[in-house]
Design a protein around this motif. Sequence first.
Motif, PDB file in Angstrom:
ATOM      1  N   SER A  71      21.758  60.726  37.465  1.00  0.00           N
ATOM      2  CA  SER A  71      23.195  60.670  37.186  1.00  0.00           C
ATOM      3  C   SER A  71      24.037  60.468  38.435  1.00  0.00           C
ATOM      4  CB  SER A  71      23.649  61.957  36.486  1.00  0.00           C
ATOM      5  OG  SER A  71      23.608  63.053  37.382  1.00  0.00           O
ATOM      6  N   ARG A  72      23.421  60.590  39.646  1.00  0.00           N
ATOM      7  CA  ARG A  72      24.223  60.486  40.873  1.00  0.00           C
ATOM      8  C   ARG A  72      24.640  59.064  41.188  1.00  0.00           C
ATOM      9  NH1 ARG A  72      27.134  63.907  40.842  1.00  0.00           N
ATOM     10  NH2 ARG A  72      26.383  63.890  38.702  1.00  0.00           N
ATOM     11  N   TRP A  73      24.019  58.065  40.580  1.00  0.00           N
ATOM     12  CA  TRP A  73      24.566  56.707  40.714  1.00  0.00           C
ATOM     13  C   TRP A  73      25.955  56.675  40.090  1.00  0.00           C
ATOM     14  CZ3 TRP A  73      22.332  53.511  43.930  1.00  0.00           C
ATOM     15  CH2 TRP A  73      20.941  53.556  44.145  1.00  0.00           C
ATOM     16  N   GLU A  81      24.870  49.864  34.171  1.00  0.00           N
ATOM     17  CA  GLU A  81      25.478  49.733  35.494  1.00  0.00           C
ATOM     18  C   GLU A  81      24.695  50.529  36.539  1.00  0.00           C
ATOM     19  OE1 GLU A  81      29.827  50.021  37.744  1.00  0.00           O
ATOM     20  OE2 GLU A  81      29.656  50.385  35.588  1.00  0.00           O
ATOM     21  N   GLY A  82      24.306  51.766  36.186  1.00  0.00           N
ATOM     22  CA  GLY A  82      23.504  52.552  37.116  1.00  0.00           C
ATOM     23  C   GLY A  82      22.164  51.900  37.390  1.00  0.00           C
ATOM     24  N   ALA A  83      21.551  51.329  36.343  1.00  0.00           N
ATOM     25  CA  ALA A  83      20.270  50.641  36.513  1.00  0.00           C
ATOM     26  C   ALA A  83      20.426  49.418  37.419  1.00  0.00           C
ATOM     27  CB  ALA A  83      19.721  50.226  35.151  1.00  0.00           C
ATOM     28  N   TYR A  84      21.578  48.761  37.341  1.00  0.00           N
ATOM     29  CA  TYR A  84      21.823  47.561  38.148  1.00  0.00           C
ATOM     30  C   TYR A  84      21.821  47.897  39.636  1.00  0.00           C
ATOM     31  CZ  TYR A  84      24.436  43.717  40.282  1.00  0.00           C
ATOM     32  OH  TYR A  84      24.850  42.698  41.095  1.00  0.00           O
ATOM     33  N   VAL A 114      12.567  57.315  30.562  1.00  0.00           N
ATOM     34  CA  VAL A 114      13.271  58.548  30.901  1.00  0.00           C
ATOM     35  C   VAL A 114      14.573  58.238  31.637  1.00  0.00           C
ATOM     36  CG1 VAL A 114      13.165  60.659  32.269  1.00  0.00           C
ATOM     37  CG2 VAL A 114      11.181  59.949  30.927  1.00  0.00           C
ATOM     38  N   LYS A 115      14.531  57.268  32.564  1.00  0.00           N
ATOM     39  CA  LYS A 115      15.746  56.908  33.289  1.00  0.00           C
ATOM     40  C   LYS A 115      16.805  56.353  32.344  1.00  0.00           C
ATOM     41  CE  LYS A 115      13.834  54.263  36.396  1.00  0.00           C
ATOM     42  NZ  LYS A 115      13.710  53.331  37.545  1.00  0.00           N
ATOM     43  N   GLY A 116      16.382  55.523  31.399  1.00  0.00           N
ATOM     44  CA  GLY A 116      17.343  54.973  30.443  1.00  0.00           C
ATOM     45  C   GLY A 116      18.020  56.058  29.627  1.00  0.00           C
ATOM     46  N   VAL A 117      17.218  57.038  29.184  1.00  0.00           N
ATOM     47  CA  VAL A 117      17.774  58.147  28.402  1.00  0.00           C
ATOM     48  C   VAL A 117      18.738  58.965  29.254  1.00  0.00           C
ATOM     49  CG1 VAL A 117      17.209  60.311  27.227  1.00  0.00           C
ATOM     50  CG2 VAL A 117      15.811  58.279  26.833  1.00  0.00           C
ATOM     51  N   LYS A 118      18.344  59.256  30.488  1.00  0.00           N
ATOM     52  CA  LYS A 118      19.186  60.080  31.352  1.00  0.00           C
ATOM     53  C   LYS A 118      20.483  59.356  31.728  1.00  0.00           C
ATOM     54  CE  LYS A 118      15.851  63.286  33.352  1.00  0.00           C
ATOM     55  NZ  LYS A 118      16.699  64.486  33.170  1.00  0.00           N
ATOM     56  N   ARG A 119      20.418  58.058  31.917  1.00  0.00           N
ATOM     57  CA  ARG A 119      21.654  57.318  32.202  1.00  0.00           C
ATOM     58  C   ARG A 119      22.605  57.380  31.011  1.00  0.00           C
ATOM     59  NH1 ARG A 119      17.836  53.108  34.405  1.00  0.00           N
ATOM     60  NH2 ARG A 119      17.789  53.456  36.670  1.00  0.00           N
TER      61      ARG A 119
END
Length: 497
Positions: A71-73, A81-84, A114-119
Amino acid sequence: MSTDHQKYSTQNQADAIRQYAAARAIDIVKTYADEGKSGLSLDGRDALKRLIEDVESGQAEFNTILVYDVSRWGRFQDADEGAYYEYICKRAGISVQYCAEQFENDGSPIATIVKGVKRAMAGEHSRELSVKVFAGQGRQIELGHRQGGPAGYGLRRALIDQNGAFKAELAHGEHKSIQTDRVVLIAGPDAEVAVVRKIYRRFVEDLIPERQIADELNARGIVTDLGRPWTRGTVHQILINEKYIGNNVWNRVSFKLKKKRVRNSPDMWIRADGVFPAIVDHHLFDAAQTIIRERSFRLSDEEMLEALQKLRQDKGLLSGLIIDEAEGLPSSSAYSSRFGSLLQAYKLVGYTPKRDYRYVEINRHLRTLHPDVLTKILGCLEAVGCQFHTIPETELISVNGELTISVVIARCHHTSGGSYRWRLRFDAGLQPDITIAVRMDAANKTPLDYYLLPRIDIASEKLKLAEENGLALDGYRFESLEPFYNFLRPEIVTEAA
């Protein structure tokens, strides 16, 4: 991080990152920290911008980026957007590691999921917090508490405790320091109150226009609450602001989740009448509003638009403030009242503001469309012989005493890639047996199709639809509601085995 009162303070994050680095023999050579900044957008995130610039320029003096958690992105409303930003780093050959997560960011399918869910959860956290804050602010307005903004000429902000006892008068720029304290409006100095009342009397009883009243105040050396000379617009704002008769009005403008600023229609305003001491008589205030409205009625639509067009040519742009400051021109509220909205008046003179207010008009159209859709559905139910009644508090439709129906309208959103999306939100407290989701066309003018969503299969409070959604969702899609009406048609059974 946006505050120090949480686990995400930069000090706590730095400690966790140092421990993570020490355990893996990683040397920390540079730190990027955005302190006290919202993670809803990249605006104001100067450190994150520098990080991305260093990575993309090839001047980065490191080969790994340590981040406290996903979440820090940022708590972006678009999870991509965070994934980008992470992808930019990986594309440059710099790995990203998360220090407080329970998974290794190794590119595996599990890590990606997991990253997708957390974002998504990070963005949802901000949205839910926004809803709670808005509800809390609305409640405070109804209780007569001020929610930010200057008091205005002739008024002052006062601090009260949780029991409503007066504590102190707040000077310009001062704020409360105790969470349970509240701010209310009180009458200002007698001299300022006298000036406000004089403005109303000159306008109503002597029929003196705002510009002349401003000139008189300036000639007497009187300045506004901001220490500036009076103008037509500042006088006009005093004449139309309900706080001078003790009313607390809020949500005229929305700016949620760092998105576009929206000027809301009056039906969306939150108000509490008579919660502040009135410094202007109600009859005098009402008379001022009548004068302001009627002076625009003396002009035809064509004359009002010609004047607006001339103002646009003179100034090069238009806004509510520019209109209110213009001599001999009806007020911005008069244009809004005559043509339905300021945006519609702009459209009629061929002016497009820099901010895109089209969605305001779309939302207004959809709000008026909902009762029409509801009435049409009730008419069709009656035509097939159904017994039904509506529940006024919830607008649920009870059919044949056997099931309940809710109707929602899904606005069409245009993505940057040129595709369409529809977002549905369901009120979990209603729990209808079937929700009729009316999906609007690309122009948001007419219904495109319908989704009949049974509660037993749709458990989520939110649903996002694309143009094609697969059988799991498109199995509930219908071009019209005729099959549904036929399904509900009562049949007389003369004999049962």
